[in-house]
Design a protein around this motif. Structure first.
Motif, mmCIF file in Angstrom:
data_model
loop_
_atom_site.group_PDB
_atom_site.id
_atom_site.type_symbol
_atom_site.label_atom_id
_atom_site.label_comp_id
_atom_site.label_asym_id
_atom_site.label_seq_id
_atom_site.Cartn_x
_atom_site.Cartn_y
_atom_site.Cartn_z
ATOM 1 N N GLY A 71 -10.480 21.714 11.040
ATOM 2 C CA GLY A 71 -11.461 22.408 11.873
ATOM 3 C C GLY A 71 -11.490 23.984 11.789
ATOM 4 N N PHE A 72 -10.082 24.437 11.459
ATOM 5 C CA PHE A 72 -9.984 25.947 11.439
ATOM 6 C C PHE A 72 -10.542 26.391 10.309
ATOM 7 C CE2 PHE A 72 -6.813 29.282 9.647
ATOM 8 C CZ PHE A 72 -7.148 30.111 10.797
ATOM 9 N N PHE A 73 -10.490 25.737 9.111
ATOM 10 C CA PHE A 73 -11.012 26.062 7.609
ATOM 11 C C PHE A 73 -12.508 26.049 7.687
ATOM 12 C CE2 PHE A 73 -6.566 25.702 6.354
ATOM 13 C CZ PHE A 73 -6.514 26.947 5.729
ATOM 14 N N LEU A 74 -13.138 25.043 8.341
ATOM 15 C CA LEU A 74 -14.606 24.903 8.510
ATOM 16 C C LEU A 74 -15.058 26.194 9.200
ATOM 17 C CD1 LEU A 74 -14.892 20.905 9.159
ATOM 18 C CD2 LEU A 74 -15.768 22.327 7.270
ATOM 19 N N LEU A 75 -14.593 26.548 10.247
ATOM 20 C CA LEU A 75 -14.828 27.735 10.987
ATOM 21 C C LEU A 75 -14.609 28.905 10.411
ATOM 22 C CD1 LEU A 75 -15.755 28.861 13.609
ATOM 23 C CD2 LEU A 75 -13.543 29.308 14.382
ATOM 24 N N ALA A 78 -17.524 29.045 7.737
ATOM 25 C CA ALA A 78 -18.995 29.011 8.298
ATOM 26 C C ALA A 78 -19.024 30.720 8.654
ATOM 27 C CB ALA A 78 -18.974 28.649 9.922
ATOM 28 N N ILE A 79 -17.864 31.454 8.934
ATOM 29 C CA ILE A 79 -17.712 32.957 9.248
ATOM 30 C C ILE A 79 -17.935 33.662 7.694
ATOM 31 C CG2 ILE A 79 -16.799 34.897 10.412
ATOM 32 C CD1 ILE A 79 -15.669 32.850 12.316
ATOM 33 N N ASN A 80 -16.860 33.585 7.027
ATOM 34 C CA ASN A 80 -16.722 34.151 5.641
ATOM 35 C C ASN A 80 -16.523 32.991 4.649
ATOM 36 O OD1 ASN A 80 -16.391 36.118 3.697
ATOM 37 N ND2 ASN A 80 -14.234 35.741 3.985
ATOM 38 N N PRO A 81 -17.506 32.963 3.780
ATOM 39 C CA PRO A 81 -18.543 33.645 3.461
ATOM 40 C C PRO A 81 -19.867 33.511 4.027
ATOM 41 C CG PRO A 81 -18.358 31.764 1.761
ATOM 42 C CD PRO A 81 -17.100 31.655 2.763
ATOM 43 N N LEU A 82 -20.223 32.281 4.612
ATOM 44 C CA LEU A 82 -21.562 32.038 4.950
ATOM 45 C C LEU A 82 -22.111 33.146 5.844
ATOM 46 C CD1 LEU A 82 -23.856 29.998 4.414
ATOM 47 C CD2 LEU A 82 -23.177 28.862 6.503
ATOM 48 N N LEU A 83 -21.932 33.266 6.949
ATOM 49 C CA LEU A 83 -22.674 34.238 7.952
ATOM 50 C C LEU A 83 -22.303 35.420 7.301
ATOM 51 C CD1 LEU A 83 -24.017 34.510 10.611
ATOM 52 C CD2 LEU A 83 -21.735 34.746 11.792
ATOM 53 N N TYR A 84 -21.049 35.797 7.048
ATOM 54 C CA TYR A 84 -20.999 37.322 6.602
ATOM 55 C C TYR A 84 -21.900 37.849 5.700
ATOM 56 C CZ TYR A 84 -18.708 41.503 4.721
ATOM 57 O OH TYR A 84 -18.423 42.791 4.117
ATOM 58 N N TYR A 85 -22.142 37.057 4.770
ATOM 59 C CA TYR A 85 -22.801 37.314 3.556
ATOM 60 C C TYR A 85 -24.462 37.245 3.809
ATOM 61 C CZ TYR A 85 -19.005 38.708 0.516
ATOM 62 O OH TYR A 85 -17.680 39.030 0.197
ATOM 63 N N SER A 185 -6.316 29.700 0.965
ATOM 64 C CA SER A 185 -7.071 29.721 2.192
ATOM 65 C C SER A 185 -8.606 30.074 1.814
ATOM 66 C CB SER A 185 -6.528 30.457 3.114
ATOM 67 O OG SER A 185 -5.109 30.168 3.707
ATOM 68 N N LEU A 186 -8.735 31.242 1.138
ATOM 69 C CA LEU A 186 -10.055 31.703 0.783
ATOM 70 C C LEU A 186 -10.801 30.634 -0.042
ATOM 71 C CD1 LEU A 186 -11.597 34.286 1.247
ATOM 72 C CD2 LEU A 186 -11.386 35.141 -1.022
ATOM 73 N N CYS A 187 -10.109 30.078 -1.011
ATOM 74 C CA CYS A 187 -10.822 29.090 -1.728
ATOM 75 C C CYS A 187 -11.309 27.854 -0.990
ATOM 76 C CB CYS A 187 -9.749 28.418 -2.755
ATOM 77 S SG CYS A 187 -10.291 27.224 -3.886
ATOM 78 N N LEU A 188 -10.661 27.715 -0.053
ATOM 79 C CA LEU A 188 -11.015 26.562 1.255
ATOM 80 C C LEU A 188 -12.055 26.910 1.825
ATOM 81 C CD1 LEU A 188 -7.582 24.954 2.614
ATOM 82 C CD2 LEU A 188 -9.329 23.704 1.096
ATOM 83 N N ASN A 189 -12.264 28.174 2.013
ATOM 84 C CA ASN A 189 -13.193 28.758 2.922
ATOM 85 C C ASN A 189 -14.596 28.529 1.916
ATOM 86 O OD1 ASN A 189 -11.497 29.551 4.735
ATOM 87 N ND2 ASN A 189 -11.515 31.799 4.396
ATOM 88 N N PHE A 190 -14.549 29.012 0.879
ATOM 89 C CA PHE A 190 -15.752 29.016 -0.138
ATOM 90 C C PHE A 190 -15.988 27.563 -0.406
ATOM 91 C CE2 PHE A 190 -14.916 33.540 -0.395
ATOM 92 C CZ PHE A 190 -16.232 33.913 -0.774
ATOM 93 N N ALA A 197 -24.321 26.652 2.454
ATOM 94 C CA ALA A 197 -25.272 27.729 1.909
ATOM 95 C C ALA A 197 -26.368 27.270 1.089
ATOM 96 C CB ALA A 197 -24.115 28.285 0.744
ATOM 97 N N TRP A 198 -25.958 25.868 0.384
ATOM 98 C CA TRP A 198 -27.167 25.170 -0.173
ATOM 99 C C TRP A 198 -28.066 24.714 0.732
ATOM 100 C CZ3 TRP A 198 -28.945 26.456 -4.568
ATOM 101 C CH2 TRP A 198 -28.120 26.866 -5.617
ATOM 102 N N LEU A 199 -27.613 24.149 2.001
ATOM 103 C CA LEU A 199 -28.896 23.568 2.830
ATOM 104 C C LEU A 199 -29.482 24.901 3.460
ATOM 105 C CD1 LEU A 199 -29.395 21.463 4.864
ATOM 106 C CD2 LEU A 199 -27.623 21.963 6.215
#
Length: 298
Positions: A71-75, A78-85, A185-190, A197-199
């Motif tokens: 859950g932590f890495f999903l959150l 969702a914040i970075n990179p998705l919402l941020y960019y 950690s960043l790799c997991l985020n992306f 992002a595709w959705l």
């Protein structure tokens, strides 16, 4: 070659690459819309970061980290990179590059303010003065030197640029709870952000890039604003005997970026941008002198 020399070369390489980000964003947005650019660039970055983790032999950490805190890495994803960019690139779509990149540079000041409600920290006089300097610079830049008239180039664009600093600061506050390897950690985020992002892209746009120019622009953004450059920066910080010495290299980035904006994009650098930057940088330095903040990569 000594570790400090390697750290300096890696740090300078990262700063030079990040200095191209504002120009790359604007060039990419000539070929793609924001949703397409986010989807393609996040995918490229995820692949690049996965390759780096694999080459470093740390792929086992990916599964163990995700299994421990899914859950932590999903959150975070969702914040970075998705919402941020999504927020940042919409700001670049509405503003001149020189305004968007300089306003975004106030993220460290936003971080100090956000730490008050979220981390229970107190604002000192140094923090208040830093905020006053930084946001005075924002107003000067956004109004092109006419702060009393309050005629913004694009008020929604300025709001989005400031919003991107809030999103990034929130990411760093949450990231203080992460003790894992930063590249893993960043790799997991992306990786986790790619499907979302595709959705979003398919809902609001299309996957088509319109040719090789759009795709190559997205790949460049994904590799050198989001992916590889973070690994270079992280390695520089690990090798350096003085993190502050390497961290301060990031203050070279705005000036390099303005040179590229002027020469490649053909934007005439407004005197107000330089005046605003002359307020923002001391504000950031002042704030970090009192309470060192994580260094942003872009």
């Amino acid at each position: 070659m000594s570790n400090d020399r390697k750290a300096l070369l890696l740090g300078l390489s990262a700063v030079l690459l990040w200095s191209t980000a504002a120009t790359a964003f604007k060039l990419a947005l000539r070929e793609l819309d924001v949703f397409q650019l986010v989807a393609w660039s996040v995918t490229a970055s995820a692949v690049a970061l996965l390759a780096i983790v694999w080459l470093q032999g740390r792929q086992g950490l990916l599964w163990s980290s995700l299994r421990a805190r899914p859950g932590f890495f999903l959150l975070l994803g969702a914040i970075n990179p998705l919402l941020y960019y999504l927020v940042l690139l919409h700001a670049y779509d509405l503003l001149p590059a020189q305004q968007a990149q300089t306003i975004n540079y106030t993220w460290a000041i936003t971080l100090a303010l956000l730490a008050v409600p979220l981390l229970g920290q107190r604002l000192g006089r140094r923090d208040l003065l830093a905020a006053a300097l930084g946001y005075s610079g924002v107003v000067i830049i956004a109004t092109e030197g006419q702060p009393l008239a309050m005629n913004f180039t694009s008020l929604p664009g300025v709001a989005l640029a400031l919003g991107s600093t809030l999103v990034w600061a929130l990411y760093w506050v949450l990231n203080t709870r992460n003790r894992g390897d930063p590249v893993v950690s960043l790799c997991l985020n992306f990786i986790l952000a790619v499907p979302a992002a595709w959705l979003v892209c398919l809902i609001f746009s299309t996957a088509a890039t319109g040719g090789w120019r759009g795709l190559s622009a997205a790949l460049y953004v994904g590799l050198f604003e989001m992916g590889i450059t973070f690994a270079l920066w992280s390695s520089a910080l690990r090798l350096a005997s003085s993190v502050a010495r390497i961290g301060n290299l990031i203050f070279l980035s705005p000036m390099f970026s303005l040179v590229l904006i002027a020469t490649v994009l053909g934007e005439a650098i407004h005197p107000a941008t330089l005046v605003g930057l002359a307020l923002i940088i001391p504000g950031v330095l002042l704030q970090q002198a009192g309470s060192p903040a994580p260094r942003r990569e872009g």
